[in-house]
Design an enzyme around this catalytic site. Structure first.
Site, PDB file in Angstrom:
ATOM      1  N   GLU A 176     -36.413 -94.338  26.672  1.00  0.00           N
ATOM      2  CA  GLU A 176     -35.187 -94.530  27.458  1.00  0.00           C
ATOM      3  C   GLU A 176     -34.693 -95.948  27.283  1.00  0.00           C
ATOM      4  O   GLU A 176     -35.487 -96.888  27.168  1.00  0.00           O
ATOM      5  CB  GLU A 176     -35.413 -94.297  28.971  1.00  0.00           C
ATOM      6  CG  GLU A 176     -35.501 -92.863  29.393  1.00  0.00           C
ATOM      7  CD  GLU A 176     -35.655 -92.691  30.907  1.00  0.00           C
ATOM      8  OE1 GLU A 176     -35.172 -93.551  31.672  1.00  0.00           O
ATOM      9  OE2 GLU A 176     -36.286 -91.703  31.305  1.00  0.00           O
ATOM     10  N   GLU A 194     -42.492 -92.416  33.316  1.00  0.00           N
ATOM     11  CA  GLU A 194     -42.501 -93.555  34.240  1.00  0.00           C
ATOM     12  C   GLU A 194     -43.504 -93.391  35.371  1.00  0.00           C
ATOM     13  O   GLU A 194     -43.131 -93.173  36.542  1.00  0.00           O
ATOM     14  CB  GLU A 194     -41.088 -93.812  34.790  1.00  0.00           C
ATOM     15  CG  GLU A 194     -40.123 -94.271  33.721  1.00  0.00           C
ATOM     16  CD  GLU A 194     -38.899 -95.009  34.272  1.00  0.00           C
ATOM     17  OE1 GLU A 194     -38.761 -95.107  35.497  1.00  0.00           O
ATOM     18  OE2 GLU A 194     -38.091 -95.484  33.452  1.00  0.00           O
TER      19      GLU A 194
HETATM   20  C1  BGP Z   1     -35.392 -94.217  34.726  1.00  0.00           C
HETATM   21  C2  BGP Z   1     -35.653 -92.753  34.894  1.00  0.00           C
HETATM   22  C3  BGP Z   1     -34.474 -91.901  34.571  1.00  0.00           C
HETATM   23  C4  BGP Z   1     -33.148 -92.490  34.979  1.00  0.00           C
HETATM   24  C5  BGP Z   1     -33.020 -93.962  34.661  1.00  0.00           C
HETATM   25  C6  BGP Z   1     -31.807 -94.611  35.276  1.00  0.00           C
HETATM   26  O1  BGP Z   1     -36.209 -94.946  35.575  1.00  0.00           O
HETATM   27  O2  BGP Z   1     -36.725 -92.325  34.095  1.00  0.00           O
HETATM   28  O3  BGP Z   1     -34.716 -90.633  35.113  1.00  0.00           O
HETATM   29  O4  BGP Z   1     -32.838 -92.178  36.250  1.00  0.00           O
HETATM   30  O5  BGP Z   1     -34.147 -94.664  35.084  1.00  0.00           O
HETATM   31  O6  BGP Z   1     -32.092 -95.454  36.352  1.00  0.00           O
HETATM   32  P1  BGP Z   1     -31.745 -95.237  37.870  1.00  0.00           P
HETATM   33  O7  BGP Z   1     -31.240 -93.869  38.100  1.00  0.00           O
HETATM   34  O8  BGP Z   1     -33.010 -95.481  38.608  1.00  0.00           O
HETATM   35  O9  BGP Z   1     -30.730 -96.291  38.178  1.00  0.00           O
END
Ligand code: BGP
Length: 505
Positions: A411, A211
């Protein structure tokens, strides 16, 4: 579509050839036997729900979010250690100091994954574990941990898919300017080459960076995200607020680092090592699936990704991006662009939600962005609008825009307000609905020949969710952070069914 499309040379992978047979070793990481059996006539799965043979069914995590052991065995401090140790930055002042204690419990965690039928695992390698100062003398004890983890995965029949950067920059490099300095890109390339040299005897796939947009924009400026009824701002480590010109420079250094890592992995890794990014693709979804709106979504998606995926896959910034940035545009050379556009083996995309719906328009660039209606459904997180069709359109547009020959969904998932019953069960019907809806759309893509080879659910287990601390639970497995007890949720059962049937159950 794009002029650079034909010059990208994605490695061609014959059907079934990407199963991760370990070079020189006896461990194989093939789909579970039940997966192939389920595809036989008489299977209770309708062929219309099946994924291609050899599909990777995985889950994902990242180092800072699960490992703990933040200062053990010679690990250096990362920007997330520093950020989380600064009072007020994280909900409840939670930190990843212990997190899921995965550093000590990785064998149990691999067993859990095997239990829910995964045949692949995406984890990240902590750069400051390997190079405590970011560069210089490597810490072999750090590398040993990942080597042991890889061995354990292979023993369980799970293909390892490490990511080299999931946001935990060595603090020592931040102190020298972090991603604002071009030297960081060079240091990342060196680190990537070092890891590839040592792990590529057993690891066949490496993701460079996770990301780009999130850690760059949210970490160096704060980013406004469209949510139903308005916007919200998210800020991540190192928590800077740079100017537009400085931010564009950081963006440039991030994609340059990716390109340098691709080249270093090719130079130092064993022949046949596969490499690609894992970007959170900004995908515009056509509100109505008619040719003109699909075209509008494609144009909008290419522009929305201009500083990241588009430049990596086309080897050039779009004219519109440079024109809009004006004097704030990054300074670069042709050589930079060649490095950034280094040929890839696959494209990894994190897909949660569309950035917007679009319709065709005579105005502007040819599309009109449609805001989410106020009552548009969301998951537990207000940013996570329920729009499973993005899971069809994101890979579809990666194929149509850039001719990708191999795509991985690196993801996808949702947090849920999980409730534990007195019997200790979590019936996460919302996550099950979300997962099934997303897989249905993904299967629609593969059935049309979009070359998606793997799906990695975020996340293997509840973990430290950045600024939300332990408040947001994204796991297929529940974790009690007081006792470190793990218990698979009902969604893990759905995942197991899907993996076993190689389709949408
Ligand atoms: C993505 C990341 C992950 C994880 C996921 C969940 O952006 O790559 O590491 O954290 O999001 O989202 P968040 O924790 O931002 O709600």
């Amino acid at each position: 579509m794009s002029s650079g499309m034909s010059r990208r040379s994605f490695a061609k992978v014959a059907a079934g050839a990407s199963l991760g047979v370990v070079a020189g070793g006896c461990s194989r990481t093939e789909p579970p036997a039940s997966q192939t059996q389920a595809n036989q006539p008489g299977s209770r799965l309708s062929p219309a729900r099946e994924f291609p043979t050899g599909f990777y069914w995985g889950t994902a995590t990242s180092a800072y979010q699960i490992e703990g052991a933040w200062n053990e065995d010679g690990k250096g401090e990362s920007i997330w250690d520093r950020f989380a140790h600064t009072p007020g930055k994280i909900k409840n002042n939670d930190t990843g100091d212990v997190a899921n204690d995965h550093y000590h419990r990785y064998k149990d965690d691999v067993a859990l994954m095997k239990g829910f039928g995964a045949n692949a695992y995406r984890f990240s390698i902590s750069w400051p574990r390997i190079f405590p100062e970011g560069t210089g003398t490597p810490n072999t004890r750090g590398l040993d941990f990942y080597s042991r983890l890889v061995d354990e995965l292979l023993k369980a029949g799970i293909a390892p898919f490490p990511t080299l950067y999931h946001w935990d920059l060595p603090q020592a490099l931040q102190d020298k300017g972090g991603w604002q300095s071009r030297d960081t890109a060079k240091a990342f390339g060196d680190y990537a080459g070092y890891v590839a040299e040592r792990l590529s005897d057993r690891v066949r796939h490496f993701f460079t960076i996770n990301e780009f947009r999130s850690f760059v924009d949210m970490g160096h400026h704060g980013k406004e995200v469209l949510v139903p009824g308005g916007t919200m701002t998210i800020a991540l480590a190192p928590g800077l607020r740079l100017t537009a010109a400085e931010l564009n420079r950081v963006r440039h250094h991030a994609v340059l680092a990716h390109g340098m890592a691709v080249q270093a992995i090719r130079a130092k890794g064993k022949a046949g090592t596969n490499v690609g990014p894992a970007e959170v693709m900004e995908c515009s979804v056509p509100l109505i699936e008619a040719p003109e709106h699909i075209q509008a979504a494609q144009t909008a998606t290419r522009e929305a990704n201009a500083p990241f995926l588009t430049v990596m896959l086309e080897g050039k910034y779009t004219d519109a991006y440079l024109k809009n940035a004006g004097a704030d545009a990054p300074k670069f050379t042709d050589e930079d662009l060649n490095i950034i556009g280094s040929p890839l083996d696959f494209v990894g995309i994190n897909v949660y939600r569309p950035i917007s719906y679009v319709l065709a328009s005579d105005q502007g660039g040819g599309w009109h962005e449609i805001p989410f209606a106020k009552a548009h459904p969301t998951m537990a997180n207000s940013w996570l609008t329920v729009s499973p069709e993005v899971m069809y359109w994101a890979p579809k547009l990666v194929q149509s825009l850039w001719g990708a020959k191999e795509i991985h969904i690196t993801e996808n998932g949702c947090a849920s307000d999980d409730v534990v019953t007195p019997e200790g069960k979590v019936y996460d019907t919302d996550r099950i609905m979300f997962l099934r809806a997303c897989l249905t759309q993904l299967q629609r893509a593969t059935a049309e020949g979009v070359p998606v080879k793997g799906y990695f659910h975020w996340s293997t287990m509840d973990n430290f969710e950045w600024i939300n601390g332990f408040g947001d639970r994204f796991g297929l497995v529940r974790v009690d952070f007081k006792t470190q007890e793990r218990s698979p949720k009902m969604s893990a059962s759905l995942f197991r069914e899907c993996a076993a049937l190689n389709g949408v159950a």
